[in-house]
Design a protein around this motif. Structure first.
Motif, PDB file in Angstrom:
ATOM      1  N   SER A 353       0.814  -1.219   0.000  1.00 20.17           N
ATOM      2  CA  SER A 353       0.000   0.000   0.000  1.00 20.17           C
ATOM      3  C   SER A 353       0.844   1.265   0.000  1.00 20.17           C
ATOM      4  N   ASN A 354       2.063   1.177   0.524  1.00 20.69           N
ATOM      5  CA  ASN A 354       2.848   2.412   0.619  1.00 20.69           C
ATOM      6  C   ASN A 354       4.039   2.417  -0.339  1.00 20.69           C
ATOM      7  N   THR A 355       3.955   1.648  -1.414  1.00 17.06           N
ATOM      8  CA  THR A 355       5.033   1.655  -2.403  1.00 17.06           C
ATOM      9  C   THR A 355       4.656   2.583  -3.548  1.00 17.06           C
ATOM     10  N   GLY A 356       5.578   3.476  -3.874  1.00 20.73           N
ATOM     11  CA  GLY A 356       5.322   4.405  -4.976  1.00 20.73           C
ATOM     12  C   GLY A 356       6.615   4.830  -5.631  1.00 20.73           C
ATOM     13  N   LEU A 357       6.527   5.079  -6.925  1.00 22.65           N
ATOM     14  CA  LEU A 357       7.706   5.506  -7.693  1.00 22.65           C
ATOM     15  C   LEU A 357       7.567   6.996  -7.947  1.00 22.65           C
ATOM     16  N   SER A 358       8.483   7.782  -7.391  1.00 19.63           N
ATOM     17  CA  SER A 358       8.406   9.244  -7.528  1.00 19.63           C
ATOM     18  C   SER A 358       9.274   9.666  -8.714  1.00 19.63           C
ATOM     19  N   VAL A 359       8.619  10.220  -9.729  1.00 19.67           N
ATOM     20  CA  VAL A 359       9.348  10.678 -10.919  1.00 19.67           C
ATOM     21  C   VAL A 359       8.843  12.064 -11.301  1.00 19.67           C
ATOM     22  N   SER A 360       9.708  12.800 -12.002  1.00 20.29           N
ATOM     23  CA  SER A 360       9.326  14.113 -12.534  1.00 20.29           C
ATOM     24  C   SER A 360       9.191  13.970 -14.041  1.00 20.29           C
ATOM     25  N   LEU A 361       8.051  14.372 -14.585  1.00 23.01           N
ATOM     26  CA  LEU A 361       7.784  14.202 -16.016  1.00 23.01           C
ATOM     27  C   LEU A 361       7.387  15.543 -16.623  1.00 23.01           C
TER      28      LEU A 361
END
Length: 1988
Positions: A353-361
């Motif tokens: 539930s708390n896994t996320g990929l932080s990217v700037s696009l």
């Protein structure tokens, strides 16, 4: 000595100079100066921005700069010799500076700060340019940046668009108008629309992976994926993350940032995604315990997906947190992203539930080079480039790329003796021809550098693993041959040791033996088994083995049958290597000559990308074959060449055209090829007409440009090699080729035949050939070719034929080409071009293209050529163009502009473009025309009609060009050029007008068109120099002068030529010429004034008056003002226009010399007054919110139109404008009164009315009905319900007369609801303020006038004063109330004098009647008020310090308004001001009267339980008693009762007596008040009450009162039964001078005539009503609200209520001794005074002694006092005294014997209309009687005392004293006497006996006076009962207002004429609208409503 300067001409001020010396010129830092002379350290000159002011200044303060001098001498101008961008920057920043400060003043903070930043940025860039250290490219960038910023600022500030070329401003005189238009259009387009970028790039920055259960390193692979085709679009971007989930190398940004480049527009779709695969590096199982082995595996972790469409809306770089999903089963990993996209939820789940990929696009658009400039930081910091799989949409030559992409797809493996499936890992190596490892050539993707090997991820226990893992092999081209890729397969053990055991391998060579590379696609590779210790170093061993199952020989069954296989997909993206065998065969044609034919045939099937890769080699091959065997392969080589040429037309390969051009120029060597190429080309052309299939021939002709390039280059090479041999033969061949071309072009075809299409194809490419031909042939020869070729085209083509458009395109390219620029060729080509152009424009076809051609032609001839030789050529060309095109050009412009505009935005844009293009062409042509050209043009017209049509056309076109919408609003440069051309042309054409259309040949239409054009030319906004900034104005004047004055002079000159034909233009041209005079230009007005005089003179001669001139002037003035014409401010506009009619040079002086001077001056006076009002109106309307100024101004103008001009339509228009203003300000009452003005103009008739304003076409009845309903609604919203009721009744009568019972019912319900609102809802009484406007700075309608204003709800003096000061911010508030002197009146300033005033109500009857609720009375106190009062106390003579009351006088000012308030405005002007001084004695009488009235009211309220608590009464009693004890009344005794005063003022004896009575009366009231107080006082206030009683006895003794006089004792206060009164109303035996006529009573709701205030004194109320204090009485401010008087301070303490009231001075109650005893129960008789009383304070007219009532007549009433069934007629109303206004003594009253009769109760009010409008309307008011305290009953209706009179009562007296005079004035002179119930009576009314009550038919009839009648219950018949229905219905008359003006009978012996208000809601134009016997005036407006 002052010497002219030679070189010091221009400089910049370094130090400010004040200019304090004689002739000094003040200077500011930064000013630029022009220097004229010098002398010993001083310069003389001027500032450039204001060159008219010259002076001297120190030379050391100036920094000199180089400048260029124009017009050397007295009028020289200087132009700085600096970069034009710097000059523009400097001047623009100066202009911005002033506007920037204004932004701050206007609170536009946002733009203020943005502009400040931009100005600083420009200044910084300016420094860089001035320093001059920039490189050429950098300087270009800086200038581009500067101009972009300048354009932005100009656009934001609404300044003009600057035409530029290469960053420099363009002088419009230096270029043609067409070129100027094109520059403006391009800059406008650039501003409006930004071109959509065709290439896009995606910026990705990896931030972090957020997860709770990390602990292993990760690898993230990004790529772009096409969800529709299920394939990757790009290679992968590879980022390594550490155990914390952040990038491993944060310092190396290129490792975490990438740019996915070269995305096409088709890739920005919803189904294109960014996919991120995450792989962990660690143990086999994520949850395994740590074991001893250090071996790590690449294992699947998760996948994230985001649609690229989500980024299209994001403007900036946004951070995205992507959800990470994991596979349910590892075998699905290869397609996890597809499952996520398709939302197949069963195959994946959220990893946690708390896994996320932080990217700037972020999506970036445009060319990569452009991005590098815009995002410099991004590229300098470092960013990796991730390429597209395959080439981009556009392939650029020189692009080097050699990437092989291999995807590890899947494998099939055997168990290999294991019980469970294997864990397979693949290791990939690349080896060269020698078997050496190629290092750093295996990459997982961009971002990370390539490695020596690559390890795939491992799928746990899977013998059929699917990886779908892409790797990139960037192998150099030279290493491709012999290299191969090896794949090693290992099983990864999960045991403790964690071994990786090799069990097999596969390999694949990268290039085949014939030189072709590994073909793209999927390959099934053979897995060769081996052991861990197998030696794979010697690759020679296994390379001999087969590598792919597809390549196995048929006999090798063992390998084919093996189950183990490995699949890969390869994809090569290379600019140097090919996989195509046919391509290789062609390039190696010499090795296999037999394959040439086959290879040439297959060339068409080869992919274009393969051909362009080897373009030069392919071309060399083709021309090599041609040279060696032209006979055999000539045609095939030609076709192949055509194929390649046409291939480069494709957008994907168009950038390779320069490559071919370079090849032709530098590498092409076929010197003999031209013969074969010409021969084959001619062969094709000759077969065009006969050929069935034209496709191939069209392909050939499409390639003709490059074929000619090869022909010409080949011929040049041949000439160089042979010295020019065979020249004639070559020319002959070319001529023959063109003959064939002309032959096929001249072939006529119907419709769209194939030959026509072929012709079109050739014409498209033909212009490109000119340039090649010019390399060998002369200009004239080539022009001849072109002319003959284009001339051969069939002339009569069909409109729908596509060839027509292509012809024009060919002409356009010809005109724009190099050939046409040469004057020699132009002469040859121009006739052909013009012929085609004229044909198309006449038929209005392909206008866009025609405009383009014409623009190009005129741009060329407009260039200023230095050589004089070209002038005759240009002149000849202009002649040709004018002759052919000017007529058709004018018609085209007219046609286009009159055509309805197309709807679509693109179509509209094109429409605008083509109009602008043609206009620019016309202007360019006219600007090129000289005097000679105009003469030739005009002489070419053979007859007058043609010339007339031409002039009308050109004048109409010019009018179109002047329209504001012709060009965008910021195109001032273009507009000025247009106007310059127009005025020049008009000057030429006016001669033709004079010569051809004057005298007997006079043509009105042409002259009218000319004048109309001239007027709108002068009035156009772009020529109003006054609105420009000084610098802009200076530039315009220097370049063009004031074109308005030039045109004005031309108008004057032409007018003078007209002679007697001037009459044709009167009055039509008055309006237009008046418009010209509004232009604030003195020279222009000087020119126009004689024309006005001339017009008036001719009009006078013709008709003897100025009616037409006057009407036209008035209409035009109004329309011009409503358009806002004239100057910005009132003052400027006033000064600029009034001189036209004023003392200025002018019209008035001219008129005074004429015979018709009187009528002329009268006309000018009227127009001037109207103009003053219109200017005020226009000026006020510019203000933002609705305020008093706007409304006052509109009222002023509205009245002017009605009273002075009698313009009904304008009057009605302004009524509605005023109505709208009131609604906006929520002045609903005023809005109703305003709309009532229009309502009164209409009648209840069926006349049809036209559509007008917002009213539809309808009958007059319908419109009046609608107006009535609207007015009622607004009266309701304004809480003015009484007025609404009257309109409801009028409407109800109309409905009833039409038997419209449905609407009648609604109307009655509405009327009832209004009555309910009167009783239930609270209304606030507004304050009134007197406002004086003094000083010349106020608008005309306010200047030096005083007004009374009705305040808003809750608005007190301070708030009102602040509001007025806000409306007039420059005004000064005067702090005193004295009238100002003349210095204030004449001051050039604004002074406001404001103070509160008290209304004097007109309708006293309702206010003084008992039992009327306060919420009814409150309406009459503040509505229909004409007069207002203001009191100012002062001391006359020396002030008596011991007793100030002796000298305390009151100055009473009474203001009378022109209209009553409320009305159509919240304020009205004061018409009359009366000033009266009230003596100290009179003042004392008033003060005590007021206090007595207040006490009675409070006592009555207390007794009737209306008061919630007793505190107000307590405070009032305390205030009066306490003040009296402390010397209040004693002070009056000391002042006025002493012998000295009586002796010195014998004339005041009556008043002293009156004062004494009032003092006794007050003591008596106080005594009764204390008795009432004792009854109701609460226990805790008993001590106070006791104290008050003690003080009261003290007060009585101080006044010397032991016992009250008899007349006081007789007061009803002493009734023993506690009842306050006998019965509420006495018998109203009201005497009329005419005898016993029944007086018609008016309802309090109808608007009664103004009653004359009678001279009754308050003591009559003491005996009638006032002494009877237990009944309900009026509140203290019922009669008059006065200003506080200082005299009150000593009479009452702080607790006493404010005595700001003055009642009328009441008269004594006097009876007649002859009255019968049976009426002695009447309180009128019971309260007769034992002594003479003054009638009023100013009319001392005592009764004769014989008329006094003896004391014994006073006694108790004969009837029980508390009987509730008594008939209670209305309370007798004492009317206010007019003692402060009148000074005439009234005649004494005489009573005659008469017997009073009692009245029947009246019917409730419903006024039937009398037969004529002059007859009065009878109405009864339902005024309920108040109930007895002991017993309640239903309140009966009581009649008004003016309703009926006793029939038997006669009076010969003109004055009625006491209670008998209270209902009407002393002579009934304002009441309307009409025999309502006895209309059939004769003249003798005394003997008439009325019928008994049982048979009463009329509601107003009088019954016999018996006691039984009094005792009978007063029941009222309901409305519409039989009582009323007996009265036959009368026709409904036209109402004069809201009420019907009563017919007045002349009163007998009137002592003073009185005035009757005939309808106070109506706007009266008479000077005094309150005359009693004035017949209602007819409407001043002529009835034109039928047209409305």
């Amino acid at each position: 000595m002052w010497m002219p300067t030679e070189h010091e001409k221009y400089g910049v001020v370094l130090v400010s100079f004040r200019g304090t010396v004689q002739h000094g010129l003040p200077l500011e830092i930064g000013d630029t100066v022009q220097i004229l002379e010098k002398c010993e350290g001083w310069y003389r000159g001027s500032i450039l921005k204001n060159p008219n002011v010259k002076g001297i200044f120190p030379s050391c303060f100036i920094h000199l700069k180089n400048a260029h001098i124009k017009n050397k001498g007295q009028f020289e101008t200087v132009i700085p010799m600096e970069d034009s961008v710097i000059t523009e920057m400097t001047s623009t920043l100066r202009d911005w500076g002033a506007m920037w400060k204004q932004l701050y003043v206007k609170h536009d903070g946002d733009l203020f700060h943005r502009l400040w930043h931009v100005m600083n940025e420009i200044l910084d860039l300016r420094r860089q340019v001035l320093v001059g250290h920039l490189t050429h490219d950098r300087m270009r960038d800086v200038k581009q940046h500067i101009t972009a910023r300048l354009d932005w600022g100009n656009e934001q500030l609404g300044l003009d668009l600057v035409p530029r070329r290469e960053f420099s401003m363009v002088d419009p005189d230096e270029i043609s108008v067409t070129e100027l238009y094109r520059l403006m259009e391009n800059r406008h387009r650039k501003k409006d629309t930004t071109a959509a970028a065709s290439t896009h790039h995606l910026f990705v920055q990896m931030k972090s992976l957020m997860s709770a259960n990390l602990g292993e390193e990760l690898e993230v692979f990004f790529h772009i994926y096409d969800g529709r085709d299920n394939r990757p679009l790009s290679e992968r971007f590879f980022v390594r993350l550490n155990k914390s989930g952040v990038p491993k190398s944060p310092e190396k940004t290129e490792r975490q940032c990438t740019l996915f480049v070269d995305l096409g527009s088709s890739d920005l779709r919803k189904d294109v995604y960014i996919v991120a695969h995450i792989v962990r590096i660690g143990r086999m199982g994520a949850g395994e315990k740590k074991n001893l082995c250090s071996v790590q595996y690449r294992r699947p972790f998760g996948c994230a997906v985001v649609s690229i469409a989500d980024l299209l809306t994001a403007d900036s770089k946004d951070d995205h947190l992507l959800k990470v999903y994991a596979c349910n089963t590892e075998s699905e990993w290869y397609q996890i992203h597809e499952n996520i996209i398709k939302k197949v939820n069963s195959r994946y789940n959220i990893s946690s539930s708390n896994t996320g990929l932080s990217v700037s696009l972020q999506l970036l658009h445009g060319d990569i080079e452009q991005l590098k400039r815009e995002y410099m930081v991004l590229f300098t910091r470092g960013v990796s480039i991730t390429k597209k799989l395959g080439f981009s949409d556009i392939i650029m030559p020189g692009e080097m790329r050699n990437d092989l992409y291999v995807t590890l797809e899947r494998g099939e493996f055997e168990k290999g003796g294991k019980s469970v499936a294997r864990n397979v890992e693949i290791t990939v190596y690349v080896l060269d021809i020698d078997g050496q490892l190629l290092k750093s050539h295996v990459a997982g993707g961009s971002g990370e550098p390539g490695g020596d090997e690559y390890h795939s991820f491992v799928l746990y226990h899977n013998n059929s693993p699917r990886w779908a893992e892409q790797i990139k092999l960037p192998i150099p081209v030279d290493m491709f041959r012999g290299s191969h890729v090896r794949f090693e397969f290992r099983h990864c053990s999960t045991k403790d040791k964690g071994e990786k055991k090799l069990f097999g391998y596969s390999f694949v060579p990268l290039m085949q033996e014939d030189g072709r590379t590994l073909p793209d696609g999927t390959h099934e590779l053979i897995i060769h088994k081996c052991e861990e210790n197998a030696n794979l170093q010697d690759c020679g061993r296994y390379l001999k083995l087969p590598f792919s199952k597809a390549n196995l020989p048929g006999n090798n069954q063992t390998l084919k049958s093996t189950k183990e296989s490995f699949w890969i997909t390869s994809f090569l993206c290379s600019t140097k290597l090919t996989q195509n065998g046919d391509m290789l065969d062609l390039l190696k044609w010499r090795a296999h000559p037999e394959r040439i034919n086959d290879s040439l045939s297959k060339l068409k099937d080869i992919d274009g990308a393969e051909i362009v890769k080897f373009l030069q080699d392919t071309l060399d091959t083709l021309f090599g074959i041609l040279d060696e065997s032209s006979q055999r392969y000539g045609l095939k080589v030609f076709d192949s060449l055509v194929h390649i040429i046409n291939l480069l037309q494709d957008s994907k390969f168009q950038h390779f055209k320069p490559v071919m051009d370079t090849y032709i120029e530098s590498h092409f060597a076929g010197a003999l090829s031209y013969r074969d190429l010409i021969k084959v080309l001619k062969w094709y052309v000759d077969r065009i007409i006969d050929a069935e299939h034209q496709d191939h021939i069209q392909q050939v002709l499409k390639a003709s440009e490059y074929i000619f390039k090869y022909i010409i280059q080949s011929r040049r090479l041949f000439s160089l090699a042979t010295g020019g041999q065979n020249e004639e033969e070559f020319r002959c061949c070319v001529h023959e080729l063109f003959m064939s071309i002309r032959f096929f072009l001249s072939h006529e075809n119907k419709g769209t035949s194939p030959v026509t299409q072929t012709q079109a194809v050739f014409l498209r490419t033909f212009p490109a050939v000119y340039g090649e031909l010019l390399k060998i042939f002369s200009v004239r020869e080539v022009a001849g070719f072109v002319r003959e070729t284009l001339g051969s085209l069939p002339a009569t083509a069909h409109t729908e034929c596509p060839l027509e458009a292509v012809k024009l395109q060919c002409i356009a390219k010809t005109v724009e080409g190099q050939l046409y620029t040469n004057p020699e060729s132009r002469c040859i080509l121009l006739p052909v071009v013009l012929r085609l152009l004229q044909a198309h424009m006449q038929e209005q076809r392909d206008l866009v293209m025609c405009a383009r051609i014409l623009t190009s032609m005129l741009s060329l001839i407009s260039h200023k050529d230095d050589s004089v030789a070209t002038e005759p050529v240009v002149s000849e060309e202009v002649d040709l163009i004018v002759e052919s095109l000017i007529g058709v050009l004018l018609r085209t412009i007219l046609e286009i502009t009159n055509r309805p505009q197309p709807a679509g935005p693109n179509a509209r844009l094109q429409f605008q473009d083509v109009t602008g293009e043609f206009v620019a062409c016309l202007l360019a042509l006219l600007r090129q025309m000289s005097d000679k050209h105009f003469q030739q043009l005009l002489q070419a017209f053979t007859n007058k009609d043609d010339l007339r049509d031409f002039l009308l056309q050109i004048f109409t076109v010019f009018r179109i060009l002047i329209r504001p919408e012709m060009f965008p609003k910021d195109w001032t440069v273009m507009r000025l050029v247009t106007n310059n051309v127009i005025i020049t042309t008009v000057l030429y054409l006016s001669d033709a007008l004079r010569k051809n259309f004057l005298n007997d040949k006079f043509d009105y239409k042409v002259w009218d068109s000319y004048f109309y054009l001239s007027v709108i030319f002068i009035n156009q906004p772009c020529l109003q120099l006054e609105s420009f900034s000084p610098s802009k104005k200076k530039k315009v004047l220097e370049k063009y002068g004031d074109m308005r004055v030039m045109m004005g002079c031309e108008i004057f000159s032409m007018w003078q030529n007209l002679g007697e034909h001037k009459l044709n233009f009167i009055p039509a041209m008055i309006g237009p010429f008046l418009e010209v005079t509004l232009v604030p230009q003195p020279d222009l007005r000087n020119v126009m004034i004689p024309i006005f005089h001339d017009m008036m003179d001719w009009e006078q001669r013709r008709s003897g008056n100025f009616k037409q001139v006057e009407a036209k002037l008035i209409d035009k003035l109004d329309s011009l003002m409503s358009e806002g014409k004239g100057d910005e401010t009132y003052r400027e506009l006033f000064n600029s226009i009034i001189p036209l009619f004023g003392p200025y040079p002018s019209l008035l002086k001219k008129i005074e010399r004429e015979t018709w001077r009187e009528s002329g001056i009268s006309l000018i006076a009227t127009v001037t007054r109207l103009m003053e009002r219109l200017l005020d109106y226009r000026d006020c309307m510019k203000l933002g919110e609705v305020d008093g100024k706007k409304i006052g101004c509109t009222v002023s103008l509205l009245n002017f139109y009605k009273t002075e001009l009698n313009k009904e339509e304008m009057y009605i228009r302004y009524i509605h404008k005023l109505y709208d203003l009131h609604l906006k300000a929520q002045n609903y009452t005023e809005a109703s009164y305003t709309l009532l003005l229009y309502d009164e103009l209409l009648e209840w008739s069926e006349r049809p009315l036209r559509e007008f304003l917002n009213y539809p076409m309808q009958s007059e009845w319908q419109r009046k009905e609608y107006l009535h309903l609207t007015i009622v609604q607004n009266f309701d919203r304004g809480k003015c319900w009484e007025n609404g009721i009257i309109l409801c009744r009028e409407l109800a009568d109309q409905y009833e007369s039409y038997y419209d019972y449905r609407n009648l019912s609604k109307m009655r319900m509405m009327e009832a609801s209004l009555y309910d609102k009167i009783m239930d809802q609270q209304r606030l009484e507004p304050e009134f303020f007197r406002v004086g406007f003094y000083g010349k700075k106020f608008p005309f309608f306010l200047r030096n006038k005083e007004f009374v204003c009705r305040g808003h709800d809750y608005e007190r003096l301070e708030a009102f004063q602040q509001r007025m000061l806000n409306e007039f911010p420059h005004a000064i508030a005067m702090q005193h109330v004295n009238q100002p002197d003349q210095t204030i009146y004449q001051a050039e300033a604004q002074y406001l004098q404001i103070y509160a005033v008290s209304p004097i109500p007109e309708s006293q009857e309702v206010l003084q009647r008992d039992g009327v609720p306060d919420n009814i009375k409150s309406f009459y106190k503040v509505n229909h008020i004409w007069r207002f009062r203001y009191d100012r106390p002062f001391h006359k003579g020396s002030k008596d310090k011991e007793n100030e009351f002796k000298s305390l006088w009151v100055e009473r000012t009474t203001l009378t308004l022109v209209q009553s308030l409320p009305g159509i405005s919240r304020w009205f002007e004061v018409e009359k001001r009366e000033l009266v001084e009230v003596s100290p004695l009179e003042n004392a009488i008033e003060v005590i009267e007021n206090k007595n009235l207040q006490l009675r009211t409070l006592i009555a309220q207390c007794q009737s339980r209306q008061m919630q608590n007793i505190n107000p009464l307590t405070m009032c009693l305390n205030g009066v008693i306490d003040a009296a004890v402390n010397g209040g009344l004693a002070r009056y005794q000391e002042a006025f009762f002493v012998k000295d005063y009586v002796a010195t003022h014998p004339e005041d004896s009556e008043k002293i007596g009156r004062l004494r009575e009032l003092m006794f009366e007050q003591a008596h009231i106080l005594e009764y008040g204390l008795a009432v107080h004792e009854k109701f006082v609460p226990q805790d206030m008993r001590p106070l009450h006791k104290k008050l009683v003690d003080q009261f006895h003290l007060m009585k003794s101080s006044l010397g009162i032991q016992e009250f006089p008899a007349y006081v004792r007789a007061s009803p206060v002493h009734f023993t039964n506690g009842s306050p009164r006998t019965c509420r109303n006495s018998v109203p035996n009201i005497l009329s001078p005419d005898g016993g006529r029944v007086v018609s009573r008016r309802s309090p709701l109808s608007y009664p005539a103004v009653n004359r205030y009678s001279s009754s004194s308050l003591s009559s109320q003491a005996s009638n009503e006032v002494s009877n204090i237990t009944g309900q009485s009026e509140s203290s401010d019922e009669v008059f609200n006065m200003q506080p008087s200082p005299s009150t301070s000593s009479l009452s303490s702080n607790h006493s209520a404010s005595p700001n009231v003055t009642s009328s001075a009441p008269s004594s109650a006097r009876g007649s001794p002859q009255l019968s005893d049976k009426h002695k129960h009447s309180r009128d008789n019971s309260c007769l005074s034992p002594r003479e009383r003054p009638v009023s304070a100013i009319f001392p007219n005592p009764l004769d002694p014989a008329q006094r009532a003896p004391p014994h007549q006073i006694g108790d009433a004969t009837l029980p006092r508390s009987d509730p069934n008594l008939s209670a007629p209305d309370k007798v109303r004492p009317t206010p005294s007019s003692w402060s206004l009148d000074s005439i003594k009234e005649a004494r009253p005489h009573f005659s014997d008469s017997e009073g009769k009692f009245l029947c109760p009246p019917v409730p009010p419903r006024p039937p209309y009398s037969g004529s409008s002059a007859k009065s309307m009878r109405s009864q008011s339902p005024v309920p009687t108040s109930r007895s305290p002991q017993k309640s009953m239903a309140p009966p209706f009581t009649p008004s005392p003016t309703e009926c009179q006793s029939a038997g009562l006669v009076s010969n007296s003109p004055v009625l004293s006491g209670s008998y005079s209270s209902g009407i004035s002393s002579l009934s002179r304002c009441s309307v006497s009409e025999a309502s119930g006895t209309e059939g009576l004769g003249g003798d009314h005394h003997t008439h006996t009325l019928p008994p009550p049982s048979t009463t038919a009329m509601p107003n009839s009088v019954s016999s006076g018996s006691d039984e009648i009094i005792r009978r219950e007063n029941k009222t018949p309901p409305p519409y009962s039989v009582y009323e229905r007996n009265n036959p219905r009368r026709p409904v008359p036209l109402p004069q207002g809201l009420s019907i003006a009563p017919q007045s009978d002349a009163p007998a012996l009137p002592p003073k004429p009185h005035q009757l208000r005939t309808g106070s809601m109506k706007l009266e134009s008479s000077s005094d609208p309150r005359r009693v016997d004035q017949v209602p005036r007819p409407r001043p407006l002529p009835r034109k409503v039928s047209q409305l």
